[in-house]
Scaffold this active site. Structure first.
Site, PDB file in Angstrom:
ATOM      1  N   CYS A   2      -5.969  37.111 -35.631  1.00 39.46           N
ATOM      2  CA  CYS A   2      -5.194  37.915 -35.186  1.00 39.46           C
ATOM      3  C   CYS A   2      -4.667  37.534 -33.813  1.00 39.46           C
ATOM      4  O   CYS A   2      -5.599  37.168 -32.829  1.00 39.46           O
ATOM      5  CB  CYS A   2      -5.669  39.373 -34.947  1.00 39.46           C
ATOM      6  SG  CYS A   2      -6.047  40.031 -36.668  1.00 39.46           S
ATOM      7  N   ARG A  27      -3.224  32.089 -35.611  1.00 42.25           N
ATOM      8  CA  ARG A  27      -4.334  33.111 -35.363  1.00 42.25           C
ATOM      9  C   ARG A  27      -4.202  33.900 -36.624  1.00 42.25           C
ATOM     10  O   ARG A  27      -5.298  34.644 -36.894  1.00 42.25           O
ATOM     11  CB  ARG A  27      -4.471  33.759 -34.190  1.00 42.25           C
ATOM     12  CG  ARG A  27      -4.477  32.917 -32.954  1.00 42.25           C
ATOM     13  CD  ARG A  27      -4.381  33.957 -31.884  1.00 42.25           C
ATOM     14  NE  ARG A  27      -5.672  34.560 -31.486  1.00 42.25           N
ATOM     15  CZ  ARG A  27      -6.798  34.211 -30.981  1.00 42.25           C
ATOM     16  NH1 ARG A  27      -6.898  33.156 -30.443  1.00 42.25           N
ATOM     17  NH2 ARG A  27      -7.722  35.083 -31.143  1.00 42.25           N
ATOM     18  N   TRP A  73      -4.628  38.536 -39.092  1.00 36.34           N
ATOM     19  CA  TRP A  73      -5.433  37.903 -40.348  1.00 36.34           C
ATOM     20  C   TRP A  73      -6.484  38.983 -40.868  1.00 36.34           C
ATOM     21  O   TRP A  73      -7.232  39.482 -40.353  1.00 36.34           O
ATOM     22  CB  TRP A  73      -6.156  36.934 -39.703  1.00 36.34           C
ATOM     23  CG  TRP A  73      -6.874  35.920 -40.723  1.00 36.34           C
ATOM     24  CD1 TRP A  73      -6.426  34.704 -41.364  1.00 36.34           C
ATOM     25  CD2 TRP A  73      -8.170  35.972 -41.021  1.00 36.34           C
ATOM     26  NE1 TRP A  73      -7.383  34.426 -42.183  1.00 36.34           N
ATOM     27  CE2 TRP A  73      -8.576  34.976 -42.027  1.00 36.34           C
ATOM     28  CE3 TRP A  73      -9.165  36.705 -40.776  1.00 36.34           C
ATOM     29  CZ2 TRP A  73      -9.865  34.916 -42.800  1.00 36.34           C
ATOM     30  CZ3 TRP A  73     -10.657  36.719 -41.389  1.00 36.34           C
ATOM     31  CH2 TRP A  73     -10.603  35.699 -42.217  1.00 36.34           C
ATOM     32  N   ASN A  99      -7.608  42.687 -32.337  1.00 37.16           N
ATOM     33  CA  ASN A  99      -8.222  41.611 -32.821  1.00 37.16           C
ATOM     34  C   ASN A  99      -9.552  41.792 -32.670  1.00 37.16           C
ATOM     35  O   ASN A  99     -10.062  42.123 -31.611  1.00 37.16           O
ATOM     36  CB  ASN A  99      -7.838  40.394 -31.938  1.00 37.16           C
ATOM     37  CG  ASN A  99      -8.595  39.326 -32.169  1.00 37.16           C
ATOM     38  OD1 ASN A  99      -8.494  38.387 -31.229  1.00 37.16           O
ATOM     39  ND2 ASN A  99      -9.127  39.079 -33.230  1.00 37.16           N
ATOM     40  N   GLY A 100     -10.167  41.600 -33.791  1.00 31.91           N
ATOM     41  CA  GLY A 100     -12.000  42.057 -34.193  1.00 31.91           C
ATOM     42  C   GLY A 100     -12.235  42.568 -34.877  1.00 31.91           C
ATOM     43  O   GLY A 100     -11.488  42.885 -35.761  1.00 31.91           O
ATOM     44  N   GLU A 485     -14.548  15.026 -43.678  1.00 27.14           N
ATOM     45  CA  GLU A 485     -13.523  15.410 -42.906  1.00 27.14           C
ATOM     46  C   GLU A 485     -12.060  15.481 -43.424  1.00 27.14           C
ATOM     47  O   GLU A 485     -11.092  16.099 -43.608  1.00 27.14           O
ATOM     48  CB  GLU A 485     -13.179  14.884 -41.228  1.00 27.14           C
ATOM     49  CG  GLU A 485     -12.005  15.379 -40.484  1.00 27.14           C
ATOM     50  CD  GLU A 485     -12.099  16.799 -40.247  1.00 27.14           C
ATOM     51  OE1 GLU A 485     -12.977  17.553 -40.535  1.00 27.14           O
ATOM     52  OE2 GLU A 485     -10.836  17.113 -39.501  1.00 27.14           O
ATOM     53  N   LYS A 489      -9.383  18.226 -44.813  1.00 28.26           N
ATOM     54  CA  LYS A 489      -7.789  18.211 -44.600  1.00 28.26           C
ATOM     55  C   LYS A 489      -7.183  18.284 -45.566  1.00 28.26           C
ATOM     56  O   LYS A 489      -6.224  19.143 -45.664  1.00 28.26           O
ATOM     57  CB  LYS A 489      -7.351  16.747 -43.943  1.00 28.26           C
ATOM     58  CG  LYS A 489      -7.810  16.535 -42.456  1.00 28.26           C
ATOM     59  CD  LYS A 489      -7.365  17.395 -41.331  1.00 28.26           C
ATOM     60  CE  LYS A 489      -8.729  18.268 -41.318  1.00 28.26           C
ATOM     61  NZ  LYS A 489      -9.075  19.101 -40.416  1.00 28.26           N
ATOM     62  N   GLU A 492      -7.642  22.058 -47.063  1.00 31.84           N
ATOM     63  CA  GLU A 492      -7.170  22.933 -46.196  1.00 31.84           C
ATOM     64  C   GLU A 492      -5.556  23.143 -46.496  1.00 31.84           C
ATOM     65  O   GLU A 492      -5.006  24.237 -46.284  1.00 31.84           O
ATOM     66  CB  GLU A 492      -7.115  22.765 -44.713  1.00 31.84           C
ATOM     67  CG  GLU A 492      -8.708  22.757 -44.197  1.00 31.84           C
ATOM     68  CD  GLU A 492      -8.881  22.299 -42.729  1.00 31.84           C
ATOM     69  OE1 GLU A 492      -9.308  23.201 -41.949  1.00 31.84           O
ATOM     70  OE2 GLU A 492      -8.505  21.388 -42.362  1.00 31.84           O
ATOM     71  N   HIS A 508     -25.730  10.921 -57.885  1.00 34.42           N
ATOM     72  CA  HIS A 508     -26.624  12.043 -58.380  1.00 34.42           C
ATOM     73  C   HIS A 508     -25.553  13.083 -58.743  1.00 34.42           C
ATOM     74  O   HIS A 508     -26.239  14.206 -58.605  1.00 34.42           O
ATOM     75  CB  HIS A 508     -27.496  12.386 -56.962  1.00 34.42           C
ATOM     76  CG  HIS A 508     -28.310  11.161 -56.856  1.00 34.42           C
ATOM     77  ND1 HIS A 508     -29.362  10.806 -57.386  1.00 34.42           N
ATOM     78  CD2 HIS A 508     -28.342  10.110 -55.613  1.00 34.42           C
ATOM     79  CE1 HIS A 508     -29.889   9.944 -56.955  1.00 34.42           C
ATOM     80  NE2 HIS A 508     -29.346   9.413 -55.855  1.00 34.42           N
ATOM     81  N   LYS A 607      -6.638  29.483 -37.128  1.00 36.47           N
ATOM     82  CA  LYS A 607      -7.283  28.303 -36.551  1.00 36.47           C
ATOM     83  C   LYS A 607      -8.402  28.909 -35.497  1.00 36.47           C
ATOM     84  O   LYS A 607      -9.303  28.014 -35.086  1.00 36.47           O
ATOM     85  CB  LYS A 607      -5.927  27.849 -35.484  1.00 36.47           C
ATOM     86  CG  LYS A 607      -6.444  26.819 -34.802  1.00 36.47           C
ATOM     87  CD  LYS A 607      -5.314  25.904 -34.478  1.00 36.47           C
ATOM     88  CE  LYS A 607      -5.981  24.326 -34.036  1.00 36.47           C
ATOM     89  NZ  LYS A 607      -6.572  23.590 -34.941  1.00 36.47           N
TER      90      LYS A 607
HETATM   91  C1  G6P Z   1     -11.252  27.355 -38.341  1.00 32.48           C
HETATM   92  C2  G6P Z   1     -10.318  26.202 -38.442  1.00 32.48           C
HETATM   93  C3  G6P Z   1     -10.808  24.822 -38.125  1.00 32.48           C
HETATM   94  C4  G6P Z   1     -12.005  24.685 -37.029  1.00 32.48           C
HETATM   95  C5  G6P Z   1     -13.134  25.698 -37.253  1.00 32.48           C
HETATM   96  C6  G6P Z   1     -13.928  25.785 -35.987  1.00 32.48           C
HETATM   97  O1  G6P Z   1     -11.654  27.255 -39.751  1.00 32.48           O
HETATM   98  O2  G6P Z   1      -9.384  26.289 -39.139  1.00 32.48           O
HETATM   99  O3  G6P Z   1      -9.851  23.818 -38.105  1.00 32.48           O
HETATM  100  O4  G6P Z   1     -12.667  23.560 -37.245  1.00 32.48           O
HETATM  101  O5  G6P Z   1     -12.546  26.998 -37.360  1.00 32.48           O
HETATM  102  O6  G6P Z   1     -13.106  26.153 -34.878  1.00 32.48           O
HETATM  103  P1  G6P Z   1     -13.494  25.598 -33.547  1.00 32.48           P
HETATM  104  O7  G6P Z   1     -12.597  26.340 -32.608  1.00 32.48           O
HETATM  105  O8  G6P Z   1     -14.804  26.454 -33.066  1.00 32.48           O
HETATM  106  O9  G6P Z   1     -13.679  24.271 -33.652  1.00 32.48           O
END
Ligand code: G6P
Length: 612
Positions: A2, A27, A73, A99-100, A485, A489, A492, A508, A607
């Site tokens: 948020c 956010r 969010w 927010n929270g 990773e 990507k 996501e 396996h 994010k």
């Molecule tokens: C969210 C974001 C990711 C990020 C993760 C951890 O899921 O979408 O891109 O890697 O949080 O966030 P941080 O800010 O702690 O790296």
């Protein structure tokens, strides 16, 4: 998650709020709203993005020089118009953005319902604003005092800003476990979840601390007190970020811009810290705790998402170069499983945002057991760096795209510098290897420049596989975290199911999935496991899987087996993650664009994850 923006001063508030909300959309973006005061209080809110809110308000009265704005969010209640913020109090004289999560909202709601309160939404936020008004009415206290008493009665996390019809020259903000920054201008204040909505107006900011309440008025007066009623002197700091850093700069998406920024952002991570000619790695944060690091019996790395993947790369690096045992943990698991932590442990917390709730909670747990906590964060002045004993910023610059790219390579760069510094100090690597590694590290930005030239090739590969239902990513040793990773990507931003696996583990289980429909991305660069990975590719081909291989330049062997070969410049095996992740970022990006996905704001994600 948020995003919060608020303004009080003499300017027109609405454009400031909207521009700020666009910057904070990373956010959360399932609904948005603003409340303005212009002779009377007006609230405009709707499901959807900030652009939908702009359409919704078009032609309506959004005048006024005080206002609050929110991009959501969803946690409590589905994303719809009613659950969007701001929320009114019972009398509709107060409005709140939040927010929270207020964890004890249910009993508070029940209690107030018995006293006749009627609620419109499913949110915990509406409960909080009702509670504030309830206290004000029952205890006959002023608004600030009612906020203070209410916050003493809630459990959970909050960053809030409150606007009152009866006190339209006042904004009240408070925070606990969710970030809030106050920009201090000339007789005006800007309040936001991070500094990006503020930077173009003022460089003077106050980072509110947990359980602090700030009261701002139009005459430029800022008063801060704690929820225990202790006055606090506002500590004004200068902002470091530049406006250009948070704009798209001609790129179609922030994610693409950030992928292309990597040669520069990696240089920034190393700036003033690495000097290969003189054989120096200087990381201020680590030097202050050098003895502890050198004598550490164990390093525990915690993080979430992409940061956790950077932690996995660090595990290989620290064990390989510094010979210190490492455990890498999801912060969310670590915090709840009664882990064994010794005072001699070093805990490295990795976080781009510096705000992730689980990582923060894991830090507090490890701290309470006496471990030394070291942060590797990107956002300067964020919460994690303020809660750790020491740390190193990654200096990648603001990352706006929700899928992390340049933050990952910057994290890996800093962790590589740390491992080299420690390995050198502990005498666990030879002088010559140390020097070679430093030279190689300095050469990485130029190598990534070369990888970026493969963009068109990756676009072509993307067009072939854009309609695939599944993807498998394989890597081994240093490239196993890169496989994870790469898969992250893709899922996501394109919503294609993708899994990362250690190449040898494929037999396996995942091998059962392979047929001619299945694309398999294999990182098969030169290194100790190269021959083994080549065998894994053969196993895939024997089952008719489609292989997209990332190989070292000049590779002749994989070329004869793979369907598509992406050649990247050769480097030391330990630095391959930095170079090999870039084509995977581009592949995911192009597939997502071709599928018509919102690359910078993928569905359901945010994010900065400030809820657990
Ligand atoms: C969210 C974001 C990711 C990020 C993760 C951890 O899921 O979408 O891109 O890697 O949080 O966030 P941080 O800010 O702690 O790296």
């Amino acid at each position: 998650m948020c995003g919060i923006v608020a303004y009080i001063g003499n300017r027109n508030a609405y454009p400031i709020l909207i521009k700020g909300l666009h910057r904070l959309e990373y956010r959360g973006y399932d609904s948005a709203g603003v409340a303005m005061f212009n002779d009377k209080l007006s609230v405009y809110k709707c499901k959807g993005k900030v652009a939908d809110l702009e359409n919704f308000t078009s032609g309506k009265d959004v005048g006024g020089s005080i206002g609050i704005g929110h991009t959501r969010w969803a946690t409590h209640g589905e994303p719809n118009d009613v659950n969007a913020h701001p929320h009114y109090s019972g009398s509709k004289k107060l409005v709140l953005i939040h927010n929270g999560i207020i964890e004890n909202y249910a009993p508070l709601k029940e209690e107030m319902k018995k006293r006749g309160h009627k609620f419109e939404s499913d949110t915990d936020t509406e409960v909080l604003i009702h509670l504030i008004e309830d206290i004000q009415d029952r205890e006959k206290v002023d608004l600030v005092e009612a906020v203070r008493i209410a916050l003493n009665n809630v459990i959970g996390a909050y960053a809030i800003v409150l606007l009152s019809e009866e006190n339209p020259d006042l904004l009240i903000a408070a925070k606990k476990s969710s970030p809030l920054v106050i920009g201090v201008g000339e007789n005006e204040f800007f309040i936001a979840s991070d500094a990006t909505p503020i930077v173009e107006y003022t460089k003077n900011v106050v980072y509110l601390e947990d359980e602090e309440i700030a009261v701002m008025n139009r005459k430029g007066k800022l008063q801060i007190k704690t929820i225990r009623n202790k006055e606090v002197d506002p500590y004004i700091q200068a902002l470091q970020i530049q406006l250009e850093a948070i704009e798209k700069g001609g790129f179609e998406h922030f994610m693409l811009k950030e992928i292309y920024e990597q040669p520069r952002s990696i240089k920034d991570s190393m700036r003033g810290r690495v000097n290969a000619t003189e054989g120096i790695v200087a990381l201020g944060g680590i030097h202050d705790h050098l003895q502890k690091f050198q004598n550490a019996k164990r390093i525990i790395i915690i993080g979430c998402g992409t940061s956790w993947h950077a932690g996995l790369v660090a595990e290989y690096l620290f064990e390989d170069l510094a010979r210190i045992p490492v455990e890498v943990e999801y912060a969310s698991e670590f915090r709840y499983r009664n882990p064994v932590i010794y005072e001699t442990d070093i805990v490295i917390a990795i976080s781009q945002s510096g705000e992730t709730a689980d990582t923060l909670a894991a830090i507090e747990l490890a701290k309470s057991k006496g471990a030394t906590i070291f942060g590797v964060c990107n956002v300067v002045g964020s919460t994690i760096p303020r809660h750790t004993h020491g740390g190193s910023y990654t200096h990648a610059g603001p990352e706006i795209g929700v899928a992390s790219t340049k933050a990952f390579t910057a994290q890996v760069t800093v962790l590589t510098m740390m491992a080299l510094l420690l390995g050198h100090r502990r005498g666990t690597i030879t002088e010559s290897h140390y020097h070679e590694m430093l030279c190689e590290l300095e050469a990485i930005p130029a190598k990534i420049e070369k990888v970026l030239k493969l963009n068109d090739q990756l676009k072509n590969i993307a067009s072939v596989f854009k309609d695939s239902k599944n993807f498998l990513y394989l890597g081994r040793s240093y490239t196993f975290p890169v496989a994870l990773e790469g898969a992250l990507k893709l899922k996501e931003i394109s919503y294609i199911h993708a899994e990362g696996y250690p190449a040898a583990e494929m037999k396996h289980g995942p091998i059962a999935l392979i047929d001619e429909e299945m694309p398999i991305v294999v990182i098969a660069t030169k290194g100790t496991s190269y021959e083994k990975v080549v065998s894994n590719i053969q196993e895939v081909k024997a089952r008719k899987g489609k292989v997209i291989a990332v190989v070292s330049e000049g590779d002749m062997i994989v070329k004869t087996m793979a369907d598509y070969v992406i050649e990247i410049p050769e480097t030391d095996e330990k630095l391959v993650p930095l170079v090999s992740v870039v084509p995977l970022q581009l592949l995911a990006y192009h597939i997502a664009v071709m599928r018509g996905c919102n690359v910078d704001q993928p569905r359901n994600l945010a994010k900065s994850v400030t809820v657990e």
